[in-house]
Design an enzyme around this catalytic site. Structure first.
Site, mmCIF file in Angstrom:
data_model
loop_
_atom_site.group_PDB
_atom_site.id
_atom_site.type_symbol
_atom_site.label_atom_id
_atom_site.label_comp_id
_atom_site.label_asym_id
_atom_site.label_seq_id
_atom_site.Cartn_x
_atom_site.Cartn_y
_atom_site.Cartn_z
ATOM 1 C CD GLU A 40 -2.500 1.212 2.778
ATOM 2 O OE1 GLU A 40 -1.967 0.681 3.772
ATOM 3 O OE2 GLU A 40 -3.614 1.780 2.819
ATOM 4 C CE LYS A 111 -7.235 1.485 3.521
ATOM 5 N NZ LYS A 111 -5.998 1.963 4.193
ATOM 6 C CB CYS A 146 -4.158 -1.551 4.522
ATOM 7 S SG CYS A 146 -3.125 -1.529 6.013
#
Ligand SMILES: NC(=O)CCC(=O)C(=O)O
Length: 266
Positions: A40, A111, A146
């Protein structure tokens, strides 16, 4: 299907451009792999909030340019981790890029669950609104990033969209390493899917990173796990194991969405 996870550090002493070149060399060394994965926000550092504005780019920007060439040279599918994306309206997003072996942008994912509660990413970036999958020759990959790992409903959505393998780039802190391993295994077991979770090494913005990239099979077995430092994890996956696991132990067929989540059926 061979996958390589490049657990690189986002060291503040290295410029984003130098790191792009270094990452590109590492990708080129993975010739023979089918899928290569980076973490990430590795050009910037997932916690280097003060650099987000300056390092923001478009999906066709410098990270894509350098990585597309590397993917082409190596002949691999490349999940190039995520970048700080600046949308034309000015909003920043934490956006993953998937590049094909011909260097084309095969998919992006913004995300959905932003980390930081009332600070950092959660206030500096917009939230993604779309699930994303990319069909590779052997398996469809589902994209998550994540903190997304903490939200099982996202992964169920990706399964419903055809995913048999989840790719999760991360900048996960060392102090919650236990959660990282546990959640990666949980997402694999409950969805009977591979999990390729690629973490960040080193320390940036005073946040020590866990590293410990991990590959878990559809039965929840850990196939490989890195240490805390820069490392490349290479593992062979059996694509047929996804369907075989789902047929031999068909828990996904016992879902009761009509009872527990009727809204999802509307
Ligand atoms: N970059 C992140 O999303 C960090 C997530 C995290 O630290 C956690 O979920 O714990």
């Amino acid at each position: 299907m061979r996958a390589s996870l490049i657990q690189i550090a986002a060291d503040p002493d290295e410029t984003a451009n130098s790191r792009r070149q270094r990452a590109a060399s590492l990708v080129r060394e993975q010739r023979g792999a089918d899928l290569v994965v980076l973490p990430e926000l590795w050009p910037v550092g997932a916690f280097a909030y003060q650099s987000f504005e300056d390092e923001a780019e478009t999906p066709a920007g410098p990270t894509y340019e350098v990585m597309a060439e590397a993917a082409r040279d190596a002949g691999v599918w490349l999940h190039a981790g995520s970048i700080v994306e600046r949308d034309p309206d000015g909003t920043l997003y934490n956006t993953s890029l998937v590049i094909s072996p011909t260097g084309d942008l095969a998919g992006t994912y913004r995300k959905i669950h932003r980390f930081g509660f009332d600070k950092g990413e959660a206030v500096m970036m917009g939230a993604g609104a779309d699930l994303a999958t990319v069909a590779l020759p052997e398996l469809t990959i589902g994209l998550a990033t994540c903190y997304d790992l903490r939200f099982p409903e996202l992964f169920r959505g990706l399964v419903d969209a055809g995913a048999g393998l989840f790719v999760v780039p991360a900048g996960w802190p060392a102090r919650r390493r236990g959660h990282w391993t546990l959640l990666a295994r949980a997402r694999a077991v409950e969805n009977q899917a591979y999990v390729l979770a690629c973490g960040t090494a080193g320390t940036h913005a005073d946040v020590e990173q866990a590293g410990h990239s991990i590959v878990v099979d559809p039965w929840g077995e850990v196939l490989a796990e890195a240490g805390p430092d820069e490392e490349i994890l290479t593992v062979d996956l059996d694509a047929a194991k996804v369907e075989a696991t789902r047929e031999q132990f068909p828990v996904l067929k016992d879902r009761r969405l009509g009872v527990v989540a009727p809204d999802l059926l509307r």
